[in-house]
Design an enzyme around this catalytic site. Structure first.
Site, PDB file in Angstrom:
ATOM      1  N   HIS A 118       5.851  10.096   0.372  1.00 22.42           N
ATOM      2  CA  HIS A 118       4.709  10.772   1.001  1.00 22.42           C
ATOM      3  C   HIS A 118       4.545  12.209   0.501  1.00 22.42           C
ATOM      4  O   HIS A 118       3.956  13.043   1.193  1.00 22.42           O
ATOM      5  CB  HIS A 118       4.848  10.785   2.536  1.00 22.42           C
ATOM      6  CG  HIS A 118       4.730   9.434   3.166  1.00 22.42           C
ATOM      7  ND1 HIS A 118       4.119   9.234   4.383  1.00 22.42           N
ATOM      8  CD2 HIS A 118       5.142   8.202   2.763  1.00 22.42           C
ATOM      9  CE1 HIS A 118       4.172   7.955   4.708  1.00 22.42           C
ATOM     10  NE2 HIS A 118       4.790   7.309   3.722  1.00 22.42           N
ATOM     11  N   GLU A 149       0.236  -1.225   5.633  1.00 20.73           N
ATOM     12  CA  GLU A 149       1.328  -0.762   6.499  1.00 20.73           C
ATOM     13  C   GLU A 149       1.159   0.707   6.827  1.00 20.73           C
ATOM     14  O   GLU A 149       1.410   1.147   7.953  1.00 20.73           O
ATOM     15  CB  GLU A 149       2.676  -1.009   5.806  1.00 20.73           C
ATOM     16  CG  GLU A 149       3.898  -0.715   6.685  1.00 20.73           C
ATOM     17  CD  GLU A 149       4.405   0.711   6.584  1.00 20.73           C
ATOM     18  OE1 GLU A 149       5.310   1.069   7.373  1.00 20.73           O
ATOM     19  OE2 GLU A 149       3.912   1.482   5.732  1.00 20.73           O
ATOM     20  N   ASP A 192       0.824  -1.215   0.000  1.00 16.60           N
ATOM     21  CA  ASP A 192       0.000   0.000   0.000  1.00 16.60           C
ATOM     22  C   ASP A 192       0.855   1.261   0.000  1.00 16.60           C
ATOM     23  O   ASP A 192       2.034   1.242   0.364  1.00 16.60           O
ATOM     24  CB  ASP A 192      -0.950   0.008   1.189  1.00 16.60           C
ATOM     25  CG  ASP A 192      -0.232   0.027   2.535  1.00 16.60           C
ATOM     26  OD1 ASP A 192       0.738  -0.735   2.695  1.00 16.60           O
ATOM     27  OD2 ASP A 192      -0.635   0.802   3.425  1.00 16.60           O
TER      28      ASP A 192
END
Length: 364
Positions: free
Chosen positions: A338, A129, A74
Site C-alpha cells: 500500500h 478484496e 486486485d
C-alpha cells in the site's frame, strides 16, 4: 511452468488496481491454471460503476475439496510518479512493484507449488478484496466452493495468522442552519457541532478500551475518524458537516456494540437546530481460529514461526463461512504494501513455494 520470479514479474506487470477490471489478471491466471490441468470457471459480475469483475475458481482432480489456496487479484492504487510500479524490478534480493507483496507473490507461489504436483486441489483468485472483500462475499453468496482446509494469501512475513479484528464503517451526517457569519444568531454551525461529536467519540473510545483481548495489539476495538467535510464558504455558517468513521471490533464482540456507543455519542449533541444521523455502511465481524487447528499447526511447524494475530482485515472470515479450516499466511510484509516501493523478499517467495507444495501433499 516458468520459475516463480518470472511469473511474479508477469503478474506485477498487469495493472489490477481495484478501480479497473481484473479481467486481464484473470485471463493470465486462467491460462496458467489450465496448463496445470485445472478445470476453470469464472464467477462474473459488473460492479456499481459498470466495471467487469470476476472470481476465478480452478479445480483439479476427482475430489478437490481437501485444500484451497486463496489470493486476491486486485491491488490498491499506486502513485503515477512511481516509474517502477509495474516493472517488477529485482534489487538487493527483493522484487518491487504494486501488488508484489499484496498478494501477487502468494498467487505466483500457489501456481508454482501446484505445478509440482498432480494432486486434486482448488485455487481461488478473487476480485475486489481491497474495497471490501466483495469477491469473497460473492463466493459465500453462491456457496459452491466447499473445502476442508484453506490458506488465505496475505503478506504476513511467513507467520501463520490466527485471526484479525473486524471492519466497520459509518457516516455521521450533521445538520445545522446556514446564516451570515457576521450574525451568529441567524444560524447553527454543523462544523462546531461536529467538534462536539468528536469529543463524544473520544469518550466512547475510552469506554471501549476497557474491553480487551490480549491476543491483539491494540487489545481493544478502535475508532478512527478518517474523513471530515462541511460548509460552503468561509463567511457562511455551516449548514452541514459529514464525518466518516471506521472501527475495528474484536472477534467475539458484537459489531453493533461500537455502533451503539457511536449513536449514543451523537445523541448527546443532537437537539435544537442541530440534527445528527448515523448511517452504518459496513459491519464485518472479526475472526479468530483455534491455534491448535491442523492447518495453523502445520504452517507453524514448517516455518518455525509462532502463530499471531494481525490488525488488518482479510478474506479469512469468508473461507470460514464456506466451511474451511483456514489460516492467513504468505510472503512479504503488509507494512511495505500500500505504498510506493512495495516489495517482496525473494527468499520468502521461494520459501512460500516450498511450504505451499508441502501443504498440497499434506492436505490433498
Amino acid at each position: 511452468m516458468t520459475d516463480v520470479v518470472s511469473l511474479l514479474r508477469q503478474l506485477v506487470a498487469i495493472d489490477s488496481t481495484s478501480a479497473l477490471s481484473n479481467g486481464p489478471m484473470v485471463a493470465a491466471l486462467t491460462g496458467h491454471a489450465r496448463a496445470l490441468g485445472f478445470t476453470v470457471r469464472r464467477q462474473e459480475w459488473t460492479d456499481e460503476r459498470g466495471i467487469a469483475k470476476a472470481n476465478l475458481i480452478a479445480q483439479r482432480g476427482q475430489d478437490p475439496s481437501g485444500l484451497a489456496l486463496v489470493g486476491h487479484t486486485d491491488c490498491v492504487p499506486y502513485d503515477p510518479a512511481w516509474a517502477g510500479a509495474l516493472t517488477g524490478e529485482e534489487k538487493d534480493g527483493k522484487l518491487f512493484g504494486r501488488g508484489a507483496a499484496d498478494t501477487k507473490a502468494f498467487i505466483a507461489a500457489s501456481l508454482v507449488a501446484a505445478s509440482r504436483s498432480t494432486r486434486a486441489m482448488t485455487l481461488v483468485f478473487t476480485a475486489d478484496e481491497e474495497v471490501g472483500c466483495l469477491g469473497a462475499g460473492r463466493l459465500v453468496e453462491e456457496g459452491l466452493v466447499r473445502v476442508k482446509h484453506a490458506i488465505v494469501g496475505e503478506p504476513t512475513r511467513m507467520i501463520p495468522v490466527l485471526g484479525h479484528k473486524g471492519y466497520c464503517l459509518a457516516e455521521i451526517l450533521i445538520g445545522g442552519v446556514e446564516g451570515h457569519s457576521a450574525y451568529p444568531e441567524t444560524g447553527a454551525s454543523a462544523i462546531l457541532a461536529a467538534g462536539r461529536v468528536l469529543h463524544e467519540i473520544e469518550a466512547a473510545q475510552e469506554q471501549l478500551s476497557r474491553e480487551q483481548d490480549p491476543r491483539f495489539s491494540p487489545p481493544f476495538t478502535t475508532f478512527n475518524v478518517g474523513l471530515i467535510s462541511g460548509g460552503k464558504a468561509k463567511n457562511i455558517i455551516a449548514g452541514e458537516c459529514k464525518l466518516t468513521v471506521e472501527w475495528r471490533p474484536l472477534p467475539g464482540q458484537d459489531v453493533r456494540r461500537a455502533l451503539e456507543l457511536l449513536e449514543q455519542a451523537c445523541a448527546k449533541v443532537a437537539g435544537g437546530r442541530i440534527s445528527v444521523t448515523v448511517k452504518a455502511a459496513r459491519l464485518d465481524q472479526g475472526i479468530a481460529v483455534p491455534e491448535q487447528s491442523e492447518i495453523v499447526q502445520f504452517l507453524a511447524r514448517k516455518t518455525g514461526n509462532a502463530p499471531q494475530t494481525i490488525p488488518f482485515g482479510t478474506e479469512l472470515p469468508y473461507l470460514a463461512a464456506l466451511g474451511a479450516q483456514a489460516c492467513v499466511f504468505g510472503p512479504g510484509d503488509i507494512r511495505v504494501a500500500h505504498r510506493t516501493g512495495e516489495f517482496v523478499p525473494l527468499a520468502e517467495l521461494h520459501e512460500a513455494v516450498d511450504i505451499l507444495s508441502s501443504a498440497i501433499e499434506q492436505f490433498t
